[in-house]
Design an enzyme around this catalytic site. Structure first.
Site, mmCIF file in Angstrom:
data_model
loop_
_atom_site.group_PDB
_atom_site.id
_atom_site.type_symbol
_atom_site.label_atom_id
_atom_site.label_comp_id
_atom_site.label_asym_id
_atom_site.label_seq_id
_atom_site.Cartn_x
_atom_site.Cartn_y
_atom_site.Cartn_z
ATOM 1 N N GLU A 12 23.642 -37.053 78.286
ATOM 2 C CA GLU A 12 25.074 -36.903 78.611
ATOM 3 C C GLU A 12 25.879 -36.605 77.352
ATOM 4 O OE1 GLU A 12 25.474 -40.549 80.824
ATOM 5 O OE2 GLU A 12 24.207 -39.693 82.395
ATOM 6 N N GLU A 45 13.602 -38.724 78.737
ATOM 7 C CA GLU A 45 14.486 -38.730 79.909
ATOM 8 C C GLU A 45 14.680 -37.300 80.407
ATOM 9 O OE1 GLU A 45 17.085 -42.388 80.160
ATOM 10 O OE2 GLU A 45 18.146 -41.014 78.859
ATOM 11 N N ASN A 50 21.414 -49.098 80.210
ATOM 12 C CA ASN A 50 22.534 -48.297 79.725
ATOM 13 C C ASN A 50 23.642 -48.348 80.774
ATOM 14 O OD1 ASN A 50 24.252 -46.368 78.702
ATOM 15 N ND2 ASN A 50 22.913 -44.628 79.143
ATOM 16 N N TRP A 51 24.672 -49.112 80.474
ATOM 17 C CA TRP A 51 25.727 -49.327 81.480
ATOM 18 C C TRP A 51 26.747 -48.179 81.493
ATOM 19 C CZ3 TRP A 51 26.818 -55.335 80.685
ATOM 20 C CH2 TRP A 51 25.653 -56.034 81.026
ATOM 21 N N LYS A 52 26.617 -47.263 80.590
ATOM 22 C CA LYS A 52 27.497 -46.083 80.541
ATOM 23 C C LYS A 52 28.975 -46.496 80.632
ATOM 24 C CE LYS A 52 23.783 -43.401 82.566
ATOM 25 N NZ LYS A 52 23.385 -42.210 83.243
ATOM 26 N N HIS A 59 21.679 -39.261 73.870
ATOM 27 C CA HIS A 59 21.534 -39.303 75.336
ATOM 28 C C HIS A 59 21.910 -37.932 75.896
ATOM 29 C CE1 HIS A 59 22.274 -40.303 79.518
ATOM 30 N NE2 HIS A 59 21.535 -41.380 79.321
ATOM 31 N N SER A 78 16.264 -42.276 86.756
ATOM 32 C CA SER A 78 16.153 -42.817 88.115
ATOM 33 C C SER A 78 15.046 -43.857 88.267
ATOM 34 C CB SER A 78 15.985 -41.678 89.131
ATOM 35 O OG SER A 78 17.153 -40.886 89.152
ATOM 36 N N GLY A 120 19.605 -46.551 83.790
ATOM 37 C CA GLY A 120 21.043 -46.390 83.957
ATOM 38 C C GLY A 120 21.523 -47.163 85.181
ATOM 39 N N GLY A 121 21.661 -46.460 86.307
ATOM 40 C CA GLY A 121 22.242 -47.030 87.523
ATOM 41 C C GLY A 121 21.671 -48.383 87.929
ATOM 42 N N GLY A 180 20.182 -40.058 86.958
ATOM 43 C CA GLY A 180 21.245 -40.281 87.944
ATOM 44 C C GLY A 180 21.096 -39.469 89.216
#
Ligand code: PEP
Length: 251
Positions: free
Chosen positions: A95, A165, A9-11, A93, A211, A232-233, A171
């Site tokens: 977010e 999640e 997930n490159w957000k 998600h 994470s 993600g990251g 994150g």
């Protein structure tokens, strides 16, 4: 045996040229035995789709509107995602839920729509730190799952993945311990197959997200209950994402 699924997930990161470079590196990989999906920002979807079109890499939308078209300035529809080559869609998600007020009812509408339109829906669920500390984790998971999947037919499970999640792990660098993830994954499986009555034979993949890094992916992905990862990251960098993909291949 279930084929593991690893979703990056490159957000809201990477310009189109950067997204294309990373997609090209991933497109060159021999990724038999694991389904790898990337979710670039909307502005890069078309360009990335051209790079990965003859590969096993899948493309996902990070979000979409629950109506198919109309006067919704700034929004993107599922048809638009399909048009640029997406076969997967992330839904709910944390977010989206926390920053944009997405409700379980909205998530449910989107899951129905995505499955009707032939997408693989990845529904994201998870508890906050306060909810975990109050001992409410499983209650929260059950509520989000049952409301999010309400009214789906038994066969829909073939087109569904659930990403557990924990919000406190996204994150933050604080991943869930494998035993914490396993406890929730077992519970999700129980809800899906006992309470919701989905068929066990074609079961949905249950992913862990929060994470995930090259340092912790092996111990998480070697758990039988964990069918893959939502990353993600660490998916923004080729080396770290590839390390995670490899650990899904060789648990
Ligand atoms: C995510 O965005 O779904 C996620 C899990 O992020 P990170 O891996 O950075 O915690």
């Amino acid at each position: 045996m279930t084929t593991p699924l690893v979703v990056g997930n490159w957000k809201m990161n990477m310009l189109a040229s950067e997204a294309c470079n990373l997609a090209q590196s991933l497109a060159d990989l021999p990724v038999e035995g694991v389904d790898v999906v990337i979710a670039p920002p909307f502005t890069s979807l078309y360009a990335v789709s051209q790079i990965i079109k003859n590969t096993r890499l899948g493309l996902a939308g990070q979000n979409f509107h629950s109506e198919l078209k109309g006067a919704y300035t700034g929004e993107v529809s599922l048809e638009m995602l399909k048009d640029v080559g997406c076969k997967y869609a992330l839904i709910g998600h944390s977010e989206r839920r926390q920053l944009f007020g997405e409700s379980d009812a909205e998530v449910n509408k989107k899951v129905h729509l995505a499955i009707e339109m032939g997408f693989n829906a990845v529904i994201c669920i998870g508890e906050t730190q306060e909810q975990r500390e109050a001992g409410e984790t499983l209650k929260v998971i059950e509520t989000q799952l049952c409301r999010g999947l309400a009214g789906l037919s038994g066969e829909s499970i073939a087109h569904l993945a659930v990403a557990y999640e924990p919000v406190w792990a996204i994150g933050t660098g604080l991943n869930a311990a494998p035993e914490q993830a396993v406890e929730v994954h077992k519970f999700i499986r129980k809800i899906l197959f006992e309470t919701q009555g989905f068929s066990v034979k074609i079961g949905a993949r249950i992913l862990y997200g929060g994470s995930v890094t090259p340092d912790n992916c092996k111990e998480l992905l070697s758990e039988e209950e964990i069918d893959g990862a939502l990353v993600g990251g660490a998916s923004l960098n080729f080396e770290s994402f590839y390390a995670i993909i490899k650990s899904a291949l060789e648990p």
